[in-house]
Design a protein around this motif. Sequence first.
Motif, mmCIF file in Angstrom:
data_model
loop_
_atom_site.group_PDB
_atom_site.id
_atom_site.type_symbol
_atom_site.label_atom_id
_atom_site.label_comp_id
_atom_site.label_asym_id
_atom_site.label_seq_id
_atom_site.Cartn_x
_atom_site.Cartn_y
_atom_site.Cartn_z
ATOM 1 N N ALA A 15 0.836 -1.066 0.011
ATOM 2 C CA ALA A 15 -0.110 0.095 -0.120
ATOM 3 C C ALA A 15 0.929 1.207 -0.069
ATOM 4 N N GLY A 16 0.153 2.471 -0.210
ATOM 5 C CA GLY A 16 0.993 3.681 -0.097
ATOM 6 C C GLY A 16 1.526 3.909 1.243
ATOM 7 N N PRO A 38 5.913 10.322 -3.470
ATOM 8 C CA PRO A 38 5.217 8.718 -3.988
ATOM 9 C C PRO A 38 6.374 8.415 -5.132
ATOM 10 N N GLY A 64 2.308 2.604 -4.573
ATOM 11 C CA GLY A 64 1.503 2.031 -3.803
ATOM 12 C C GLY A 64 0.069 2.614 -3.705
ATOM 13 N N SER A 65 -0.220 3.476 -4.488
ATOM 14 C CA SER A 65 -1.641 4.005 -4.556
ATOM 15 C C SER A 65 -2.438 2.937 -5.452
ATOM 16 N N HIS A 66 -2.179 2.044 -5.971
ATOM 17 C CA HIS A 66 -2.771 1.015 -7.024
ATOM 18 C C HIS A 66 -3.490 1.996 -8.055
ATOM 19 N N GLN A 67 -2.750 2.798 -8.619
ATOM 20 C CA GLN A 67 -3.449 3.606 -9.655
ATOM 21 C C GLN A 67 -3.349 3.091 -10.960
ATOM 22 N N PHE A 68 -2.385 2.017 -11.037
ATOM 23 C CA PHE A 68 -2.273 1.348 -12.537
ATOM 24 C C PHE A 68 -2.411 0.151 -12.382
ATOM 25 N N ARG B 408 -2.220 9.749 -0.575
ATOM 26 C CA ARG B 408 -1.321 9.015 -0.970
ATOM 27 C C ARG B 408 -1.409 7.697 -0.182
ATOM 28 N N LYS B 409 -1.656 7.623 1.010
ATOM 29 C CA LYS B 409 -2.106 6.203 1.541
ATOM 30 C C LYS B 409 -3.414 5.867 1.206
ATOM 31 N N SER B 410 -3.627 4.353 0.967
ATOM 32 C CA SER B 410 -4.961 4.189 0.412
ATOM 33 C C SER B 410 -5.720 3.602 1.620
ATOM 34 N N LYS B 449 -10.487 9.341 -5.624
ATOM 35 C CA LYS B 449 -9.461 8.960 -6.613
ATOM 36 C C LYS B 449 -9.876 7.998 -7.653
ATOM 37 N N ARG B 453 -10.928 7.824 -11.307
ATOM 38 C CA ARG B 453 -10.163 6.553 -12.082
ATOM 39 C C ARG B 453 -11.420 5.987 -12.925
ATOM 40 N N SER B 521 4.150 15.458 -5.395
ATOM 41 C CA SER B 521 3.446 14.252 -4.797
ATOM 42 C C SER B 521 2.214 14.283 -5.136
ATOM 43 N N ILE B 524 1.778 13.424 -8.775
ATOM 44 C CA ILE B 524 1.921 11.776 -9.031
ATOM 45 C C ILE B 524 0.681 11.111 -8.753
ATOM 46 N N ILE B 525 0.094 11.567 -7.838
ATOM 47 C CA ILE B 525 -1.149 10.631 -7.365
ATOM 48 C C ILE B 525 -2.210 11.067 -8.416
ATOM 49 N N PRO B 528 -2.864 9.977 -13.088
ATOM 50 C CA PRO B 528 -3.825 9.151 -13.934
ATOM 51 C C PRO B 528 -5.244 9.347 -13.789
#
Lengths: 200, 625
Positions: A15-16, A38, A64-68, B408-410, B449, B453, B521, B524-525, B528
């Motif tokens: 995880a992030g 990140p 970690g942010s499972h973006q992809f 950032r943290k999920s 997010k 997404r 930061s 980056i988050i 996408p």
Amino acid sequence: MPEQSNDYRVVVFGAGGVGKSSLVLRFVKGTFRESYIPTIEDTYRQVISCNKNICTLQITDTTGSHQFPAMQRLSISKGHAFILVYSCTSRQSLEELRPIWEVIRETKGGANELASIPIMLVGNKCDETENREVSAAEGEAEAKSWGCHFMETSAKTNHNVKELFAELLNLEKNRNISLQLEKKGQLKGTRKLKEKCMVM
Amino acid sequence: MSNLELFDNLISKYHFLINNLSCTEEFMRFVSVAEEERLKYRDTVNELNELKELLKNTQTELTTLERKNDLVRQMFDKEKAARIKAERELETKVTLINNVMETIVNGEGNRISEETKVQLSDIKNSFRRRDRPNVDLGGGRLSIVNEGETTNSIVSDISYSMSEDLSEDNLLDYEVSRPRRELRKSGPRSSLRASDVYNRSRPFPEVKHIQLRSGEEKMTATTTLTYQHGKLTATANVDVSSPTRKSKRVSEVIVPPQEEMPPSAPTQSSASSSMEFLDLPDEPGSSQLSPNMVMSAKDHIHARMHKTQPHKSILPVSCNVCHKRMTYTTNTVKCIICKAILHGSCESMLPIPCVPVGCTTPAQNSKKPNLNILASYTPAEPPMIPPLVIHCVVEVEKRGFKEEGIYRKSGSADQVKELKKVLLAEDAKHRVDGALSSADIYSVCSTLKDFLRGLDEPLVPLSMWAWFTQAVSSGDEDDARSCLIDAVSQLPQPNKETLAYLMLHLQRVAEYPDTKMSHESLSIIFGPCVIGYSTKNPAENCAQIDIVNKTVLHLLNIESYYWNSLISSSVSNIQVTPTSYRSVQHTPSTDSLAYRTMGRKMTTPSLTYTERKKKYFKRPSQFKF
């Protein structure tokens, strides 16, 4: 199953903000950075010994942010070994790993094959005792249910970092891999490895 | 044999010679024609050479001119940047001067001479005229402030600089513009200092120090604001310590509130300058470049009041606040915007802001999968921001600014799923607040997010992907900025407003050091989610990550008042479009225009999303009687 090439790819998931990059950087560069940036995806290379030959250890540090999710599947299908990192200070981060483990299991085929894939469950930030949410025993139990190995580390204090990677490479049964560039005739195994460490 | 041959030969030669005469003539004619042609050709070649020479000269001239043009354009760009800066400074200074005027007039109304009073009001009027929007800021400037002659005026013969913090993190130094002559006279340049950094998070009592200094004399103005029982008390102390002047003036002014305002309603920006002391942003983080822009778009959205009407429901429903059953006879009200139904007595407890519900729900859309786009979730009237986004942002701003690694943290996947379901459900208003406040703040972030997404197209539609990313690939910061602004303005309205709202929120997040989330930061988050990728191929996506993140970083670096203006321009009842922004805008340079046309050639922005899908009733397939 990826082909046996001259590369040995280790992918780090988690995880992030659990300290994946910190772990990898500690292992590769021996440093610990305080900055809080990140990761998108970083790959580090290191030369190791494999079947008494030189080969490259590729460590892929993922986001970690499972973006992809697509990229995640890509790196799973390419990877030979996996490190699943959670933070001892966050139960959430351990739960987060389950879907990733499931994807690995699906991508890498049945249970039999899964057993042969080196996977380490790692509880990072074990130095933060006052904020601890997940005990070592719980982590161990979780690892057992997933059929993988377990270790607690701390990138900050450099606890168990080198051992983690050594253990991971030890788990690989198809190849004889170790962190050190061995001389001819040397045997594999943790004991040998540790001796070597002492010599160095 | 040979004789015969010889004879034949001779005969033929004889014939030839017989006809020779005409032949020669013919030949002579041909030669003369050829000669003529040759001369013509020579002339043409000469002319060609001349023309070539001319062309060469012209080309050299053209390159020189082009170079000059480039140079001028560069200078122009630079000048424009300087102008924008100057305009902004001017605006802040004007406000400050107004404030100081007010202090002086209120503070020592009976001490100063009539002449000075008249002059002060003249000056103030001259500024007020400029405060109106759309007035050409270029006209007049500060030359109106003609203070040169008034030697007995308090503010005239001291070099006059002051500092005041408009926001905590933005300590700006102001110097009031005066005729240059005065400045030169006034001895050593005065030091600018922030005399007191007052804390915005404590709204009252408010203490404001203004220090004016010159070589020999010092003037300190302290205003104290206290707000008690609906009465606003302003105390102004003006200390002038100089060898020649009286040393102390103290006075007290009680300013009654202008009107009864609802507690959370923002102050109107058109308030007179005497009210500008009240224009305190309620949040420490809201950095506003111009104090005139009191009501930001965020304030508008986050402080929106409910609009309730008496409501009668035949079916028994439960109150959205106290969850007790309501029958037909109960005193029931319903908010016509967010559709919340509640007891009349519970109205004061209904949480603010009022978030309008989206027009359609994914449940209806699930049969038509191609409708999973932003516009399907937005309310029908501006600001067209999906309620889910507003709910999440409000929640994050309520509790998230102290959390490390926010966004950032999920969060927990289950909670995210649950939250998404609740927030997107048709009867969202029933459970939203409870669900949000009980959820982990990281889950709220993840929900936002995940929602962005999960859309079929990211905030920036795929058709405009190339346009956005090319804008930042040129390398020049100014160009990138203006190109992005250009591109943003072409977005469909829901996307534009949601993007603006999100950017404003992220800028506020980045302002809090506890979050440890810098613009980098966050970019980056959110790369996408906001920009997305042009293809679905993961391998190609890897290559695009950098440019995508860079684009978001640039978007985040665009000043907040631009984003504010995007949202507020669509909201009819507030007029806060900053004049400085309207009057001066950076024009893209040639390079960036090329990018833009390139982007356009490839893609036409699809504006069809703004169109709302109409609901038709399904016609029965067959009528049977």
